[in-house]
Design a protein around this motif. Sequence first.
Motif, PDB file in Angstrom:
ATOM      1  N   ARG A   1       0.273  -1.375   0.143  1.00 23.05           N
ATOM      2  CA  ARG A   1      -0.210   0.258   0.223  1.00 23.05           C
ATOM      3  C   ARG A   1       0.837   0.907  -0.111  1.00 23.05           C
ATOM      4  O   ARG A   1       1.882   1.466   0.751  1.00 23.05           O
ATOM      5  CB  ARG A   1      -0.876   0.391   1.240  1.00 23.05           C
ATOM      6  CG  ARG A   1      -2.023   0.792   1.557  1.00 23.05           C
ATOM      7  CD  ARG A   1      -2.445   1.060   2.476  1.00 23.05           C
ATOM      8  NE  ARG A   1      -1.766   1.686   3.802  1.00 23.05           N
ATOM      9  CZ  ARG A   1      -2.907   2.671   4.931  1.00 23.05           C
ATOM     10  NH1 ARG A   1      -3.722   2.052   4.984  1.00 23.05           N
ATOM     11  NH2 ARG A   1      -1.478   3.477   6.014  1.00 23.05           N
TER      12      ARG A   1
ATOM     13  N   TYR B   1      -2.810  11.310   5.458  1.00 21.19           N
ATOM     14  CA  TYR B   1      -3.674  10.316   6.061  1.00 21.19           C
ATOM     15  C   TYR B   1      -2.433   8.876   5.400  1.00 21.19           C
ATOM     16  O   TYR B   1      -2.251   8.927   4.762  1.00 21.19           O
ATOM     17  CB  TYR B   1      -4.705   9.687   5.658  1.00 21.19           C
ATOM     18  CG  TYR B   1      -5.420   8.087   5.488  1.00 21.19           C
ATOM     19  CD1 TYR B   1      -5.341   7.745   7.573  1.00 21.19           C
ATOM     20  CD2 TYR B   1      -4.948   7.049   5.221  1.00 21.19           C
ATOM     21  CE1 TYR B   1      -4.953   6.244   7.384  1.00 21.19           C
ATOM     22  CE2 TYR B   1      -4.970   5.537   5.398  1.00 21.19           C
ATOM     23  CZ  TYR B   1      -4.843   5.073   6.843  1.00 21.19           C
ATOM     24  OH  TYR B   1      -5.030   3.762   7.555  1.00 21.19           O
TER      25      TYR B   1
ATOM     26  N   ASP C   1      -4.905   3.730  -0.055  1.00 20.00           N
ATOM     27  CA  ASP C   1      -6.256   3.917   0.700  1.00 20.00           C
ATOM     28  C   ASP C   1      -6.413   5.264   0.526  1.00 20.00           C
ATOM     29  O   ASP C   1      -5.649   6.606   1.739  1.00 20.00           O
ATOM     30  CB  ASP C   1      -5.831   3.256   2.103  1.00 20.00           C
ATOM     31  CG  ASP C   1      -6.700   3.343   3.302  1.00 20.00           C
ATOM     32  OD1 ASP C   1      -7.608   4.279   2.918  1.00 20.00           O
ATOM     33  OD2 ASP C   1      -6.957   3.017   4.113  1.00 20.00           O
TER      34      ASP C   1
ATOM     35  N   HIS D   1      -9.745   6.877   2.422  1.00 17.52           N
ATOM     36  CA  HIS D   1     -10.397   6.842   2.933  1.00 17.52           C
ATOM     37  C   HIS D   1     -11.005   7.948   3.727  1.00 17.52           C
ATOM     38  O   HIS D   1     -10.927   8.765   4.821  1.00 17.52           O
ATOM     39  CB  HIS D   1      -9.104   7.455   5.624  1.00 17.52           C
ATOM     40  CG  HIS D   1      -8.757   6.785   6.155  1.00 17.52           C
ATOM     41  ND1 HIS D   1      -9.094   7.255   7.399  1.00 17.52           N
ATOM     42  CD2 HIS D   1      -8.626   5.507   6.971  1.00 17.52           C
ATOM     43  CE1 HIS D   1      -9.300   7.073   8.314  1.00 17.52           C
ATOM     44  NE2 HIS D   1      -8.184   5.476   7.364  1.00 17.52           N
TER      45      HIS D   1
ATOM     46  N   GLU E   1      -8.697   1.919  -1.832  1.00 15.06           N
ATOM     47  CA  GLU E   1      -9.581   1.525  -0.628  1.00 15.06           C
ATOM     48  C   GLU E   1     -10.618   2.710  -0.084  1.00 15.06           C
ATOM     49  O   GLU E   1     -10.147   4.185  -0.017  1.00 15.06           O
ATOM     50  CB  GLU E   1      -8.734   1.199   0.280  1.00 15.06           C
ATOM     51  CG  GLU E   1      -9.494   0.961   1.617  1.00 15.06           C
ATOM     52  CD  GLU E   1      -8.430   0.127   2.462  1.00 15.06           C
ATOM     53  OE1 GLU E   1      -7.380  -0.092   2.544  1.00 15.06           O
ATOM     54  OE2 GLU E   1      -8.425   0.857   3.340  1.00 15.06           O
ATOM     55  N   ASP E   2     -11.949   1.991   0.290  1.00  9.41           N
ATOM     56  CA  ASP E   2     -12.977   3.671   0.747  1.00  9.41           C
ATOM     57  C   ASP E   2     -12.717   4.626   0.159  1.00  9.41           C
ATOM     58  O   ASP E   2     -11.919   6.319   0.902  1.00  9.41           O
ATOM     59  CB  ASP E   2     -12.322   3.862   2.607  1.00  9.41           C
ATOM     60  CG  ASP E   2     -12.604   2.616   2.743  1.00  9.41           C
ATOM     61  OD1 ASP E   2     -13.672   1.651   2.944  1.00  9.41           O
ATOM     62  OD2 ASP E   2     -12.058   2.110   4.141  1.00  9.41           O
TER      63      ASP E   2
ATOM     64  N   GLU F   1     -13.566  -1.671   5.680  1.00  8.06           N
ATOM     65  CA  GLU F   1     -12.742  -2.006   7.376  1.00  8.06           C
ATOM     66  C   GLU F   1     -14.188  -1.498   8.906  1.00  8.06           C
ATOM     67  O   GLU F   1     -14.098  -1.486   9.644  1.00  8.06           O
ATOM     68  CB  GLU F   1     -11.762  -1.407   7.748  1.00  8.06           C
ATOM     69  CG  GLU F   1     -12.003   0.240   7.725  1.00  8.06           C
ATOM     70  CD  GLU F   1      -9.899   0.861   6.924  1.00  8.06           C
ATOM     71  OE1 GLU F   1      -9.497   0.074   6.641  1.00  8.06           O
ATOM     72  OE2 GLU F   1      -9.953   1.930   7.935  1.00  8.06           O
TER      73      GLU F   1
ATOM     74  N   ARG G   1     -13.448  -6.045   3.356  1.00  4.86           N
ATOM     75  CA  ARG G   1     -12.802  -5.768   4.345  1.00  4.86           C
ATOM     76  C   ARG G   1     -13.024  -5.895   5.108  1.00  4.86           C
ATOM     77  O   ARG G   1     -12.250  -4.945   6.520  1.00  4.86           O
ATOM     78  CB  ARG G   1     -11.598  -4.302   4.404  1.00  4.86           C
ATOM     79  CG  ARG G   1     -10.772  -4.211   2.772  1.00  4.86           C
ATOM     80  CD  ARG G   1     -10.232  -3.125   2.857  1.00  4.86           C
ATOM     81  NE  ARG G   1      -9.783  -2.267   3.476  1.00  4.86           N
ATOM     82  CZ  ARG G   1      -8.421  -2.804   4.266  1.00  4.86           C
ATOM     83  NH1 ARG G   1      -7.684  -3.734   3.913  1.00  4.86           N
ATOM     84  NH2 ARG G   1      -8.450  -2.070   5.210  1.00  4.86           N
TER      85      ARG G   1
END
Length: 406
Positions: A150, A162, A214, A216, A240-241, A266, A287
């Motif tokens: 990542r 982040y 990510d 986030h 991701e997200d 997550e 996730r």
Amino acid sequence: MAPVRIAEARVIVCSPDRNFVTLKLTTDDGTVGWGDGTLNGRELAVASYLTDHLSPLLVGREAGRIEDTWQYLYRGAYWRGGPVGMTALGAVDTALWDIKAKRAGVPLYELLGGRSRDGIRVYGHATGATIPDTVADTRRLMEAGFSAIRIQTDTPGTQGAYGVSVPGQVYDPSAGGHLPQETVWHTPSYLRHTPTLFEAVREELGWELDLLHDVHHRLSPREAAQLGRSVERFNPFWLEDPTPAEDQTAYRYIRAQTTAPLATGEVLNSIWGVQTLITERLVDYVRATVVHAGGVTHLRRIFDLAHLYGVRTGSHGATDLSPVSLAAALHLDLAIPNFGIQEYMAHTALTDRVFPHGYRFADGYLHPADEPGLGVHLDEDLAAHHPYERAYLPVARLRDGTVHDW
Ligand code: KDG
Ligand code: MG
């Protein structure tokens, strides 16, 4: 096997470099089961939920009746679900599976159907204040054996990006103090900068490596589509997200606009929170985790639904998930047919000493312990030397002060 009953339920809150909530269940034949109940920044709420509300219901119950206990604590509570409740339920469920596997004398994965693979492919975290720093960190992880990494970097024009660690330290965004730290987010800078990170890593390190990123939860669906299109040509493993996870329908728009693979879940804690994402094939990876999604029993149910729709797993594995839930994740990852990848950030040396465990990393893969149960323990004496310390995750604001998703 003769049935045994739960004789004692004890909650241990400790802070060996960061806070963890651990449930210890002991049966009347002396078998101990461990469960992780850590919810970053809200640890004491789960500790109280366990101590004040669930433990009195557990003592005297038959330890082997895992499904019935799950239903009793979930359906049997009118006010059910939510991150605190599902994390507490996850701790109970994990501890009961640990007990069942120990009493059967087998590692947990044997009770979940046995091995479906030889090892669990994991992705590591590369970070840096600048793009060259992140490239150097990615190279370091490649040399350590990771084949999936990542990549996160600081974005000029924002403050406190982040996923970027203090050099030389394990990444951990939570910080002690009376109030959360505040960061400043600026979407246009991020959308300009992130594709240049992918480009630099591909130029320097080639195309063999799987690259993850990510977001986030910080973008709108349109912005997420723009990011997806701008990194598609670098062949990402996943984004991701991209948008706040609780809005499952946002993914319909993103999916229609970009072929970048998508991962989320997550912060989602039940099968109903991922139902649309899975049944409409809006994401490629789910996730959800053992600790926050109701334990092994419920996560297995989510993964089985995902299997039906060709969605693979990619469980959350940040350092705020204790070695107890990482161990549980590895047993499930090893057994399920639709495993994708597992997140892995090594814990600090002190955390590892407080939670002695038998899982091990080799050549980009994790391997669960072969001893009966989860293969992880808590050193209660050492834990007692590291009491809880108040800590929060940061809060993000836009440049004009508006609160944004962190
Ligand atoms: O507690 C929050 C962290 O676990 C989270 O910020 C880490 O997003 C994360 C990840 O993908 O590991
Ligand atoms: Mg994440």
